[in-house]
Scaffold this motif. Structure first.
Motif, PDB file in Angstrom:
ATOM      1  N   GLY A  23     -36.561 -13.264 -97.266  1.00  0.00           N
ATOM      2  CA  GLY A  23     -36.927 -13.361 -95.850  1.00  0.00           C
ATOM      3  C   GLY A  23     -36.154 -12.381 -94.983  1.00  0.00           C
ATOM      4  N   ASP A  47     -37.072 -13.524-104.960  1.00  0.00           N
ATOM      5  CA  ASP A  47     -37.833 -14.313-103.976  1.00  0.00           C
ATOM      6  C   ASP A  47     -38.818 -15.202-104.731  1.00  0.00           C
ATOM      7  N   LYS A  48     -38.986 -16.415-104.256  1.00  0.00           N
ATOM      8  CA  LYS A  48     -39.935 -17.299-104.943  1.00  0.00           C
ATOM      9  C   LYS A  48     -41.375 -16.894-104.647  1.00  0.00           C
ATOM     10  N   GLY A  55     -41.430 -16.287 -96.280  1.00  0.00           N
ATOM     11  CA  GLY A  55     -40.504 -16.778 -95.270  1.00  0.00           C
ATOM     12  C   GLY A  55     -41.177 -17.100 -93.951  1.00  0.00           C
ATOM     13  N   ALA A  56     -40.358 -17.373 -92.956  1.00  0.00           N
ATOM     14  CA  ALA A  56     -40.857 -17.859 -91.668  1.00  0.00           C
ATOM     15  C   ALA A  56     -41.693 -16.810 -90.930  1.00  0.00           C
ATOM     16  N   ILE A  64     -39.867 -10.719 -80.396  1.00  0.00           N
ATOM     17  CA  ILE A  64     -38.542 -10.750 -81.017  1.00  0.00           C
ATOM     18  C   ILE A  64     -37.685 -11.516 -80.026  1.00  0.00           C
ATOM     19  N   ASN A  65     -37.128 -12.607 -80.465  1.00  0.00           N
ATOM     20  CA  ASN A  65     -36.476 -13.501 -79.507  1.00  0.00           C
ATOM     21  C   ASN A  65     -35.036 -13.152 -79.181  1.00  0.00           C
ATOM     22  N   PHE A 168     -38.387 -18.769-108.679  1.00  0.00           N
ATOM     23  CA  PHE A 168     -37.820 -19.823-107.843  1.00  0.00           C
ATOM     24  C   PHE A 168     -36.427 -20.188-108.339  1.00  0.00           C
ATOM     25  N   GLY A 208     -33.915 -19.898 -96.415  1.00  0.00           N
ATOM     26  CA  GLY A 208     -34.575 -20.471 -95.238  1.00  0.00           C
ATOM     27  C   GLY A 208     -34.145 -21.896 -94.916  1.00  0.00           C
ATOM     28  N   TYR A 228     -42.668 -24.865 -88.590  1.00  0.00           N
ATOM     29  CA  TYR A 228     -41.900 -23.957 -89.445  1.00  0.00           C
ATOM     30  C   TYR A 228     -42.620 -23.929 -90.800  1.00  0.00           C
ATOM     31  N   TRP A 231     -43.077 -23.585 -96.870  1.00  0.00           N
ATOM     32  CA  TRP A 231     -42.374 -23.083 -98.057  1.00  0.00           C
ATOM     33  C   TRP A 231     -40.869 -22.953 -97.827  1.00  0.00           C
ATOM     34  N   SER A 235     -33.946 -25.359 -99.884  1.00  0.00           N
ATOM     35  CA  SER A 235     -33.191 -24.830-101.038  1.00  0.00           C
ATOM     36  C   SER A 235     -31.800 -24.350-100.629  1.00  0.00           C
ATOM     37  N   MET A 239     -28.798 -26.206-102.561  1.00  0.00           N
ATOM     38  CA  MET A 239     -28.072 -25.467-103.598  1.00  0.00           C
ATOM     39  C   MET A 239     -26.608 -25.270-103.209  1.00  0.00           C
ATOM     40  N   HIS A 390     -33.132 -20.813 -85.539  1.00  0.00           N
ATOM     41  CA  HIS A 390     -33.995 -20.961 -84.353  1.00  0.00           C
ATOM     42  C   HIS A 390     -33.252 -21.855 -83.358  1.00  0.00           C
ATOM     43  N   ALA A 425     -26.591 -16.515 -94.603  1.00  0.00           N
ATOM     44  CA  ALA A 425     -26.960 -15.890 -93.322  1.00  0.00           C
ATOM     45  C   ALA A 425     -28.232 -16.574 -92.815  1.00  0.00           C
ATOM     46  N   PHE A 436     -32.887 -16.197 -84.453  1.00  0.00           N
ATOM     47  CA  PHE A 436     -34.288 -15.851 -84.644  1.00  0.00           C
ATOM     48  C   PHE A 436     -34.450 -14.734 -85.674  1.00  0.00           C
TER      49      PHE A 436
END
Ligand code: SFD
Length: 636
Positions: A23, A47-48, A55-56, A64-65, A168, A208, A228, A231, A235, A239, A390, A425, A436
């Motif tokens: 993501g 990446d799964k 991703g989101a 772009i926030n 995954f 995510g 949101y 997917w 995780s 994890m 977010h 991150a 964001f």
């Protein structure tokens, strides 16, 4: 797969840096780590899904926030703190603020179209171009292809041979010889009958947030529609917790008020089109309930997101719903000074706002004969989501930037968790929301740079796995064996006393969370007794996770996604149980502690699961402001 009873081919991969996720944060890390690593370090991204649309940001975004422009990072710290009821890490927020514009400039260089003020049309931001602001921090983009553009740069940086899609990651692996040290991760291919065992010096865990741990408002044919992305399966938190990383503010959640049923974002409508929301009788519920909000002073002054929800929920509970977004009045007002062709353009933009990032909402409008210039739309608070990037701040407790983090918030490398060599991150970092898309990419870059330094400083480290790979393979493929061993014992495959389908497992989790842990069923209310029952149910669910079944690789991924959801849910519950106050009214209420308690609870709540004993411990961690705060008039 039939007949093999799950003996996947095991493939070992050794790498210096392992990035889990593809993501925004992962792409940022890939780009930046490669820049600092030169050619002598191996960086692998897993990446799964497929990075172009994972991703989101998969569907794209229309704004772009986080873009500072003329704003100071200190003010950004104030806004983030005000929106999150005073408990955030200024060091982390400031760090994003001071670097984020450079990231947005890169996006533009890579081809992302950013709207410009007419006075500087065609001039790139970095050369003085003025963005079209939809709010103090937000800038408008043509963002349908946003993720594709950002992932292309990441792919180019790493080289396609270092990127693995459709794998995954199920769990992180600890080192055998060094305590509390990450050594790798293990994941399953969702396309082939293969299990990948990664050994790495440093790992970035950026998978995510957590969606669908609560029963969603969309059921039946609408199931799968959430705000949101579905997917994001928790995780990251699961994890990290499983290997003993300290979590922070897991009690925090985000309950966005969105366009009903389609979950369409409201940002552009409120900020760009200046639309107003009211109760069924046209009353402004924020003005009407201003006195009630004073109970949460000083934070009421900036109208944080949770308090706006609090006022909305009061109207709904009092029977004054539905809440309407008055799109016709807003468009009529804007049209007053427009030519017919400008009005046509405005109407197109109203649709494009959704087509850019939430196509389902455009579908709902079309299907329900809604013309925004003629028909008002309902707004609704959604089911809760766990996220750290977010308007929420749950996540993992990380070491802060070397130059500004106080000693108690710094124990090593920037964005490293309390497990040596494990970084995070974006949605993974707790106590610092409002990053964001741009801020998450920036934070991935910050982590990437720190990870390269970490690997160089620890170049003699040879990862050795604490766990037995054969045993892990057995465990990961257990759902497959459960299925093949028992599938013929009933005539309807999905109804079987020997196993539970991932879908049913998910519904059970969602029911418990909804009914006991402040979901929509109770208007987001809970108390100690309800939480106790919820925890008991989760413990049984955990036991039952051994009976999950998978009839194919896709379902095997679903099984482990829901296992991750269950862990994230448990962390959320335990934190809500520990914090004996209502810090985020409108997101959730502790009815047994209905007020804000600044004296006792103006602090972080951190938790740790001990992987050796299986015990959770929770504690208060003192909070401090590094930037002076004044809560009046913040807004965002
Ligand atoms: O309208 C595994 N976001 C917005 N950001 C903005 O800048 N502007 C907006 O307009 C925003 N809005 C918005 C936003 C998101 C969504 C869904 C909507 C509207 C409808 C927020 C950002 O998108 C968000 O902050 C960032 O994307 C967060 O970045 P990151 O990297 O923390 O998470 P990710 O991008 O979702 O990526 C996760 C990746 O992990 C993969 N993955 N891979 C391997 N193994 C596993 N076990 C995995 N589990 C997950 C995923 O495939 C993915 O690649 S608005 O509301 O304001």
């Amino acid at each position: 797969m039939s007949g093999t009873f799950g003996n996947p081919e095991i493939i070992d991969i050794e790498t210096d840096i392992l990035i889990i996720g593809g993501g925004m944060a992962a792409c940022g890390c890939a780009y930046e780590a490669r820049r600092w690593a030169g050619d002598d370090l191996k960086i692998t991204l897993v990446d799964k899904a497929a990075m172009d649309r994972s991703g989101a940001v998969a569907m794209g975004l229309s704004a772009i926030n986080t873009y500072m422009g003329d704003n100071a990072p200190e003010d950004y710290c104030r806004m983030v703190s005000a929106d999150l009821m005073g408990i955030t890490r200024d060091d982390l927020v400031y760090d994003v603020g001071r670097h984020v514009d450079g990231t947005v400039h890169l996006f533009e260089e890579w081809g992302l179209p950013i709207w410009k003020d007419k006075s500087t049309e065609g001039v790139p931001l970095k050369d003085g171009g003025k963005p079209v602001r939809s709010g103090k921090w937000q800038i408008m983009i043509n963002g349908e292809g946003y993720k594709t553009i950002v992932s292309e740069a990441a792919k180019k940086a790493l080289g396609i041979e270092n990127i693995m899609e459709r794998v995954f990651i199920v769990r992180l692996l600890r080192d055998a010889s060094e305590d509390n040290r990450i050594a790798g991760a293990v994941g399953l291919s969702v396309r082939e009958h293969k299990l990948y065992v990664f050994k790495a010096n440093a790992v970035l865990n950026v998978a995510g947030g957590a969606v669908n741990i609560f029963r969603p408002r969309s059921m039946g044919e609408g199931m799968g529609r959430t705000w949101y992305p579905v997917w994001n399966a928790g995780s990251t938190y699961a994890m990290a917790a499983e290997v003993g990383a300290e979590l922070t503010m897991m009690e925090n959640r985000f309950v966005p008020a969105r366009f009903k049923d389609g979950y369409g974002p409201v940002g552009a409508w409120f900020l760009l089109f200046k639309s107003k929301a009211s109760n069924a009788y046209g009353e402004n519920y924020l003005v009407k309930n201003a006195d009630m909000l004073k109970d949460f002073a000083p934070y009421d002054a900036a109208f944080p997101t949770c308090l706006r929800n609090h006022a909305m929920l009061k109207e709904l509970k009092d029977g004054n719903g539905p809440i309407f977004m008055d799109t016709p009045s807003a468009m009529a007002k804007l049209a007053e000074t427009m030519t017919p062709s400008e009005i046509e353009h405005l109407e197109a933009e109203a649709w494009e706002d959704f087509l850019d990032m939430c196509i389902g909402q455009a579908g709902v409008w079309a299907g329900m004969n809604v013309r925004p210039e003629e028909t008002m739309s309902e707004l609704m608070p959604t089911e809760p989501y766990l996220l750290g990037s977010h308007s929420g701040c749950c996540g993992i407790w990380v070491s802060g930037p070397e130059d500004i983090a106080p000693a108690e918030w710094r124990w090593g490398y920037n964005r490293m968790t309390t497990v040596k060599g494990l970084f995070t991150a974006g949605d993974g970092v707790g106590a610092s929301g409002h990053k964001f898309s741009s801020g998450s990419h920036t934070e991935g870059r910050i982590a990437g740079k720190a990870m390269v330094k970490f690997v160089r400083d620890n170049k003699d480290f040879k990862p050795t796995l604490k766990a037995d790979v054969k045993e892990i393979a057995e465990e990961i493929y257990r759902p497959v064996r459960n299925y093949f061993e028992h599938k013929d014992k009933t005539t309807a495959e999905d109804v079987n006393p020997y196993y539970i389908t991932p879908k049913m497992f998910q519904m059970r989790l969602q029911k418990y969370m909804d009914e006991y842990v402040a979901g929509v069923a109770t208007y987001y209310q809970t108390n100690a007794k309800m939480l106790e029952i919820g925890l008991r149910h989760l413990a049984w669910l955990h036991e039952d996770s051994r009976n999950l079944r998978a009839k194919d690789l896709h379902e095997l991924m679903r099984a482990w996604e829901n296992y991750h959801r269950m862990w994230a849910a448990e962390a959320h519950l335990r934190h809500i149980m520990f914090r004996e106050e209502t810090r985020y009214p409108g997101f959730y209420y502790r009815t047994d502690f209905p007020g804000l308690d600044e004296a006792e609870w103006k602090c972080f709540v951190n938790s740790r699961y001990d992987p050796d004993t299986g015990e959770w411990t929770l504690k208060k961690v003192p909070h401090r402001d590094l930037v002076e705060k004044h809560y009046g008039g913040g807004g965002h």
